[in-house]
Design a protein around this motif. Sequence first.
Motif, PDB file in Angstrom:
ATOM      1  N   ILE A 264       7.728  -4.272 -13.169  1.00 47.39           N
ATOM      2  CA  ILE A 264       8.518  -5.303 -12.487  1.00 47.39           C
ATOM      3  C   ILE A 264       8.689  -4.933 -11.022  1.00 47.39           C
ATOM      4  O   ILE A 264       8.601  -5.790 -10.138  1.00 47.39           O
ATOM      5  N   GLY A 265       8.922  -3.656 -10.745  1.00 43.53           N
ATOM      6  CA  GLY A 265       9.081  -3.191  -9.369  1.00 43.53           C
ATOM      7  C   GLY A 265       7.862  -3.476  -8.514  1.00 43.53           C
ATOM      8  O   GLY A 265       7.988  -3.847  -7.338  1.00 43.53           O
ATOM      9  N   LEU A 266       6.682  -3.340  -9.080  1.00 45.23           N
ATOM     10  CA  LEU A 266       5.458  -3.654  -8.343  1.00 45.23           C
ATOM     11  C   LEU A 266       5.420  -5.123  -7.941  1.00 45.23           C
ATOM     12  O   LEU A 266       5.035  -5.464  -6.814  1.00 45.23           O
TER      13      LEU A 266
ATOM     14  N   ASP B 100       0.830  -1.211   0.000  1.00 39.58           N
ATOM     15  CA  ASP B 100       0.000   0.000   0.000  1.00 39.58           C
ATOM     16  C   ASP B 100       0.862   1.257   0.000  1.00 39.58           C
ATOM     17  O   ASP B 100       0.622   2.179  -0.778  1.00 39.58           O
ATOM     18  N   TYR B 101       1.873   1.286   0.853  1.00 35.26           N
ATOM     19  CA  TYR B 101       2.724   2.481   0.960  1.00 35.26           C
ATOM     20  C   TYR B 101       3.467   2.747  -0.351  1.00 35.26           C
ATOM     21  O   TYR B 101       3.477   3.874  -0.844  1.00 35.26           O
ATOM     22  N   TYR B 102       4.105   1.738  -0.891  1.00 36.22           N
ATOM     23  CA  TYR B 102       4.920   1.950  -2.090  1.00 36.22           C
ATOM     24  C   TYR B 102       4.096   2.102  -3.356  1.00 36.22           C
ATOM     25  O   TYR B 102       4.616   2.539  -4.384  1.00 36.22           O
ATOM     26  N   CYS B 103       2.810   1.763  -3.307  1.00 41.57           N
ATOM     27  CA  CYS B 103       1.971   1.856  -4.494  1.00 41.57           C
ATOM     28  C   CYS B 103       0.996   3.031  -4.464  1.00 41.57           C
ATOM     29  O   CYS B 103       0.326   3.296  -5.458  1.00 41.57           O
ATOM     30  N   GLU B 104       0.929   3.743  -3.340  1.00 41.97           N
ATOM     31  CA  GLU B 104       0.009   4.876  -3.293  1.00 41.97           C
ATOM     32  C   GLU B 104       0.582   6.058  -4.072  1.00 41.97           C
ATOM     33  O   GLU B 104       1.778   6.086  -4.377  1.00 41.97           O
TER      34      GLU B 104
END
Length: 71
Positions: free
Chosen positions: A42-44, A6-10
């Motif tokens: 890819i990072g996701l 959640d943090y890295y994708c918001e």
Amino acid sequence: MGQYVDYYCENECRELNKIINNILQKRFGWVLQKDYDDFYDIGLQVVWKCETSFDETKGATFHTYLIGCLD
């Protein structure tokens, strides 16, 4: 999703993209900007995989662990 995903994708993956941009610029300066989206995708996947394998009892922060996985 998990707290780290959640943090890295918001905010359109702002935090994750900063990490990826830094790695690409340092190690692969020749990568064209138009190709960055492939690396973001890819990072996701890496964030998700890292969240499932992260062990906070080992003393590292998730951020440090994630950078190691991405690099």
